[in-house]
Write a protein that holds these residues in place. Structure first.
Motif, PDB file in Angstrom:
ATOM      1  N   PHE A 157      34.017  13.407   1.983  1.00 31.61           N
ATOM      2  CA  PHE A 157      33.011  14.052   2.826  1.00 31.61           C
ATOM      3  C   PHE A 157      33.053  13.517   4.259  1.00 31.61           C
ATOM      4  N   MET A 158      33.239  12.220   4.400  1.00 30.38           N
ATOM      5  CA  MET A 158      33.254  11.629   5.739  1.00 30.38           C
ATOM      6  C   MET A 158      34.420  12.183   6.559  1.00 30.38           C
ATOM      7  N   ILE A 159      35.602  12.241   5.947  1.00 22.85           N
ATOM      8  CA  ILE A 159      36.769  12.787   6.649  1.00 22.85           C
ATOM      9  C   ILE A 159      36.564  14.268   6.946  1.00 22.85           C
ATOM     10  N   ALA A 160      35.955  14.976   5.995  1.00 20.21           N
ATOM     11  CA  ALA A 160      35.724  16.419   6.185  1.00 20.21           C
ATOM     12  C   ALA A 160      34.785  16.674   7.354  1.00 20.21           C
ATOM     13  N   ARG A 161      33.791  15.812   7.537  1.00 18.82           N
ATOM     14  CA  ARG A 161      32.865  15.996   8.666  1.00 18.82           C
ATOM     15  C   ARG A 161      33.585  15.779   9.999  1.00 18.82           C
ATOM     16  N   PHE A 162      34.511  14.817  10.034  1.00 18.36           N
ATOM     17  CA  PHE A 162      35.281  14.589  11.255  1.00 18.36           C
ATOM     18  C   PHE A 162      36.246  15.741  11.521  1.00 18.36           C
ATOM     19  N   ALA A 163      36.886  16.211  10.441  1.00 17.35           N
ATOM     20  CA  ALA A 163      37.929  17.228  10.611  1.00 17.35           C
ATOM     21  C   ALA A 163      37.368  18.646  10.724  1.00 17.35           C
ATOM     22  N   GLY A 164      36.284  18.919  10.019  1.00 16.97           N
ATOM     23  CA  GLY A 164      35.777  20.294   9.968  1.00 16.97           C
ATOM     24  C   GLY A 164      34.420  20.500  10.580  1.00 16.97           C
ATOM     25  N   GLY A 165      33.865  19.482  11.224  1.00 13.95           N
ATOM     26  CA  GLY A 165      32.561  19.640  11.865  1.00 13.95           C
ATOM     27  C   GLY A 165      31.422  19.559  10.867  1.00 13.95           C
ATOM     28  N   ASP A 166      30.274  20.106  11.275  1.00 11.07           N
ATOM     29  CA  ASP A 166      29.066  20.011  10.460  1.00 11.07           C
ATOM     30  C   ASP A 166      29.221  20.691   9.104  1.00 11.07           C
ATOM     31  N   ASN A 167      30.035  21.740   9.035  1.00  8.31           N
ATOM     32  CA  ASN A 167      30.224  22.460   7.773  1.00  8.31           C
ATOM     33  C   ASN A 167      31.403  21.928   6.964  1.00  8.31           C
ATOM     34  N   GLY A 168      32.049  20.882   7.458  1.00 12.83           N
ATOM     35  CA  GLY A 168      33.232  20.376   6.772  1.00 12.83           C
ATOM     36  C   GLY A 168      32.957  19.911   5.362  1.00 12.83           C
TER      37      GLY A 168
END
Length: 507
Positions: A157-168
């Protein structure tokens, strides 16, 4: 003298290593040498046989079966519970000295009796104690799956927030594992996030089966593993969740124990443990889980889950307070583990949804489990004179233990003064749990303490709750110990006055 020791506790996490440290310190203080083998969750680093052979006596500080016990045969031996080693290591070392001088040695253990998996059960204990130990066996073997799966999901989730923004964090849950298998892109942050997420979910898939399988193992030993694991897996299939896993574990264990006691012809006896027991016990356990127990257990789980997800405002805050009180009550014991397991077993669905009340529950439980050692460590700094020298040393270690979410760091203080320490740390943890729930902080990682802070949503409120709980705990402990100190001083003054009056009358 030279001693060797083995420490091992039911969960193999904190008590194992705290007992080892206490024995090492006590031996040094008494002028002896000691080497300790810790049989904890981190695995077994066996003592060299030459070290064992040179030892004058052996200390077993263990609440579970000691692995490789036959290595110590022929040595004078002292056996004690883990908590006694933590709180009274000096007395145990002195007993080892006396045992060495008496020269009474122990017989060799039966070959293979302490190899492989170990249970957490004292078969001579009462029924209530054994039920608790069966549960703790399941929980202790479940924790590695919880830790690995939960932290991998949280990092995803942490990487997804960095890579995909708020909806990552939401989008990463929609990437199917088939896409990763066929078209994994090592340059894509979202692909790496999805990889971590999927591996974490796979680890979490073993959570309930492992819980059930090792509860059954605690009851029936190896014959209980197959029916327990299958029953736990079916608990997930029928939607019975955590409660279903506990029921399946006890059911599989007792059915396997019953089948293993059948009187069969000698020709059949040889295949009993390999074929007959797992076959019959698994069939009975699985059949009952699907046909009889599945529907009612699923209904109860659905109602509990719905009630939890509908909690908000005051009701969720109250839940946070109650879980906080439970985390501090016995500092790593059964009540603490019930609260912890309640939080962790609900993480899978909440993590897949990337939000939910269960993530707030996990945050409240972790924060509340950190404040007892932190508060006591702070108290030893604020009012050093209220604590003994060993307690002051324990306070230094408690900073790291508390920060790492190891509530057991408070045990030495509670053991020395339970009536003042336990209520104080419960209040601090209850306030912390309630504040985390009020702020709505969320956490998908089931362990790690302060080290997984980047994985928390609502970090300011979460850290503020820990600081408040730590401060309240320290203040209450200092106040309670100061009151006792004042009472003692007043008693001494009264006694001195009485002696003076008696002397005057004599004159």
């Amino acid at each position: 003298m030279k001693f060797v020791a083995v420490t091992s506790c039911p969960t193999g996490i904190a008590h194992t290593y705290m007992a080892a440290e206490a024995l090492e310190q006590a031996a040094r203080d008494a002028g002896h040498e000691i080497q300790v083998e810790t049989q904890g969750a981190g695995g077994l680093q066996a003592l060299d046989q030459s070290v064992i052979d040179a030892a004058d006596a052996v200390i077993f500080a263990a609440d579970v079966e000691v692995r490789g016990r036959d290595r110590f045969a022929g040595k004078p031996t002292v056996t004690a519970p883990v908590k006694r080693a933590i709180n009274g290591a000096a007395a145990i070392v002195e007993e080892a000295v006396q045992a060495a001088r008496s020269g009474v040695v122990t017989a060799a253990a039966p070959a293979g009796s302490s190899r492989g998996l170990t249970t957490k059960v004292d078969h001579d204990a009462g029924v209530g104690t054994r039920v608790r130990q069966w549960l703790m066996t399941g929980v202790s073997y479940m924790i590695p799956f919880v830790a690995a799966g939960g932290i991998l999901i949280a990092f995803g989730f942490m990487i997804a927030r960095f890579a995909g923004g708020d909806n990552g964090a939401i989008e990463v849950t929609k990437i199917p594992i088939a896409d990763l298998i066929k078209h994994f892109d090592a340059t894509s942050g979202m692909q790496w996030a999805a990889l971590l997420f999927q591996v974490g979910v796979a680890a979490f898939g073993f959570l309930v089966p492992a819980l059930a399988g090792f509860i059954a193992f605690g009851i029936a030993d190896r014959p209980g593993i197959a029916p327990g694991f299958v029953g736990g897996a079916l608990a997930g299939v029928v939607g019975a969740g955590f409660l279903g896993g506990i029921v399946a574990g006890f059911l599989g264990g007792f059915v396997a124990l019953w089948v293993s006691r059948w009187r069969v012809p000698k020709a059949v006896a040889s295949i009993m443990p390999v074929v007959l027991i797992p076959l019959v016990a698994t069939l009975i356990t699985g059949g009952l889980m699907i046909v009889v127990l599945g529907r009612p257990l699923s209904w109860v789980t659905e109602k509990l889950t719905a009630g939890l997800n509908n909690m908000s405002g005051g009701s969720l805050i109250l839940l946070g307070v109650v879980l906080g009180l439970m985390m501090a009550f016995d500092m790593g014991g059964p009540v603490n583990k019930v609260a912890y397991t309640f939080a962790t077993t609900g993480l899978t669905a909440a993590a897949i949804a990337s939000h939910g009340t269960q993530l707030t529950v996990m945050a409240a439980v972790m924060a509340a489990g950190m404040t007892p050692p932190l508060g006591l460590a702070l108290a030893t700094v604020v009012r050093k004179e209220l604590f003994t020298e060993p307690e002051q040393e324990n306070g230094k270690a408690a900073w790291l233990l508390g920060a790492s979410f190891i509530t057991e760091g408070a045990i030495p203080f509670a053991a020395a003064d339970p009536l003042r320490v336990i209520p104080s740390i419960m209040v601090g943890s209850g306030i912390t749990g309630g504040l985390v729930a009020a702020f709505g902080s969320e956490l998908a990682a089931p362990h790690g303490g302060i080290w997984v802070t980047p994985l928390i949503s609502g970090i300011p409120g979460y850290l503020f709750a820990i600081l408040v709980g730590t401060g309240v705990t320290a203040a209450l402990v200092v106040l309670a110990k100061s009151v006792r100190r004042t009472e003692v001083a007043e008693d001494e003054v009264s006694v001195s006055g009485a002696h003076a009056a008696t002397n005057m009358a004599t004159v």
